[in-house]
Structures are given as structure tokens and as C-alpha cells.
Design an enzyme around this catalytic site. Structure first.
Site, PDB file in Angstrom:
ATOM      1  N   HIS A 108      33.877  45.694  42.744  1.00  0.00           N
ATOM      2  CA  HIS A 108      34.368  44.483  42.104  1.00  0.00           C
ATOM      3  C   HIS A 108      33.335  43.375  42.233  1.00  0.00           C
ATOM      4  CE1 HIS A 108      35.676  43.985  46.342  1.00  0.00           C
ATOM      5  NE2 HIS A 108      35.304  42.748  46.143  1.00  0.00           N
ATOM      6  N   ARG A 165      34.760  32.608  44.170  1.00  0.00           N
ATOM      7  CA  ARG A 165      35.636  31.661  44.840  1.00  0.00           C
ATOM      8  C   ARG A 165      36.239  30.737  43.790  1.00  0.00           C
ATOM      9  NH1 ARG A 165      31.135  29.344  47.994  1.00  0.00           N
ATOM     10  NH2 ARG A 165      32.387  27.470  47.858  1.00  0.00           N
ATOM     11  N   GLU A 174      37.505  39.777  41.601  1.00  0.00           N
ATOM     12  CA  GLU A 174      38.298  39.326  42.750  1.00  0.00           C
ATOM     13  C   GLU A 174      38.237  37.812  42.807  1.00  0.00           C
ATOM     14  OE1 GLU A 174      37.571  38.879  47.470  1.00  0.00           O
ATOM     15  OE2 GLU A 174      37.088  40.856  46.640  1.00  0.00           O
ATOM     16  N   ASN A 201      40.899  29.878  48.950  1.00  0.00           N
ATOM     17  CA  ASN A 201      41.057  29.393  50.323  1.00  0.00           C
ATOM     18  C   ASN A 201      42.152  28.339  50.347  1.00  0.00           C
ATOM     19  OD1 ASN A 201      38.958  30.938  51.621  1.00  0.00           O
ATOM     20  ND2 ASN A 201      37.522  29.699  50.424  1.00  0.00           N
ATOM     21  N   HIS A 261      26.799  35.365  35.716  1.00  0.00           N
ATOM     22  CA  HIS A 261      27.980  35.342  34.862  1.00  0.00           C
ATOM     23  C   HIS A 261      28.713  36.672  34.911  1.00  0.00           C
ATOM     24  CE1 HIS A 261      24.829  36.993  32.158  1.00  0.00           C
ATOM     25  NE2 HIS A 261      25.819  37.768  31.742  1.00  0.00           N
ATOM     26  N   GLU A 272      30.338  35.541  29.803  1.00  0.00           N
ATOM     27  CA  GLU A 272      29.697  35.966  28.558  1.00  0.00           C
ATOM     28  C   GLU A 272      30.662  36.867  27.801  1.00  0.00           C
ATOM     29  OE1 GLU A 272      25.527  38.042  27.131  1.00  0.00           O
ATOM     30  OE2 GLU A 272      26.397  38.635  29.055  1.00  0.00           O
TER      31      GLU A 272
END
Length: 142
Positions: free
Chosen positions: A7, A11, A56, A60, A76, A119
């Protein structure tokens, strides 16, 4: 040496807003992990039928002051679409800025709410150039 792609992790500052953005692209949540001790949530999203290729989203709970930043250090994510013009129109109608319009009938760039560059590539050969895309200027950077 065997290697298997798992993956890509990014963040995010606002998990709900970011998930809504990826849903606009057609991705679906495939799994989620809320970690009380570490105070974070991981959400995996992938195109239908391609659960082995997720992004993913790492959120936080106590915030992330570094976001959103330019994020160009990341590069990207790239997704193939069946109709670049219809996809971009759908995104625009949903309030997403098309940073690099598909002037060539082949490629466009947008950004997620966390400034992640995405993209979009036309499946197969480029489709015929048409307005308003052919003369649309870039907005911001991509």
C-alpha cells in the site's frame, strides 16, 4: 528476492473530508484500525475489485501540525479512469479544483483536502481534445 506491493500511506488532517474525496474518485473503505494506545486511525481505501492496491490514510487523533503542507516530497498517487473528462467534471461539480486540466485528453491532476497530488490518466489512448478542457489553464500547482 520476492517483492509484493502492499500500500501507499499518506497522513491526513481531516479523515472524513479526505475519505469523501477518495470516494469521489470511486475508492471504497476496505479496512480500518483504530489504535487507542497510539491515538491514531488507519483507513485503507481501494478501487472496487482492487483491494490489493489500497491507499492507507493515517489520521492522528491529536492533530498533525505539519499538515496540510505542499506535500510535493511525496510525489503523487495515480489512478486510471474510463473517461477523463467525465471524471474531472464530476470532481469539479463536487467542488474539487482541477489543478492540471486534461487539455490533452489523457492526463489531469487534482489535490486532496490534505494537499496530496492525484494524477488521473485516461485508460488506453488519449481521447479527442475538447473544450472547455483544451484551453483551461492550470490552477495552483500539481
Amino acid at each position: 528476492m520476492a517483492l509484493k506491493y502492499l500500500h501507499t500511506m499518506v497522513r491526513v488532517k481531516d479523515l472524513d473530508k479526505t475519505m469523501d474525496f477518495f470516494r469521489l474518485l470511486g475508492l471504497e473503505e476496505t479496512r480500518r484500525w483504530d489504535n487507542e494506545e497510539g491515538r491514531f486511525t488507519l483507513v485503507f481505501m481501494a478501487p472496487p475489485g482492487q483491494e490489493e492496491c489500497p491507499v492507507e490514510l493515517t489520521y492522528n487523533w491529536d492533530g498533525d501540525d505539519g499538515l496540510p503542507s505542499d506535500s510535493r516530497h511525496f510525489g503523487h498517487l495515480a489512478y486510471q479512469v474510463d473517461d477523463i473528462y467525465a471524471t474531472c467534471q464530476h470532481l469539479m461539480d463536487s467542488g474539487v479544483t482541477i489543478n492540471r486540466p486534461p487539455r490533452d485528453g489523457h492526463m489531469a491532476f487534482v489535490r486532496s483536502p490534505d494537499n496530496i497530488s492525484i494524477e488521473l490518466l485516461q485508460a488506453g489512448d488519449a481521447i479527442e481534445k475538447k473544450e472547455p478542457w483544451a484551453s483551461m489553464e492550470n490552477t495552483g500547482h500539481w
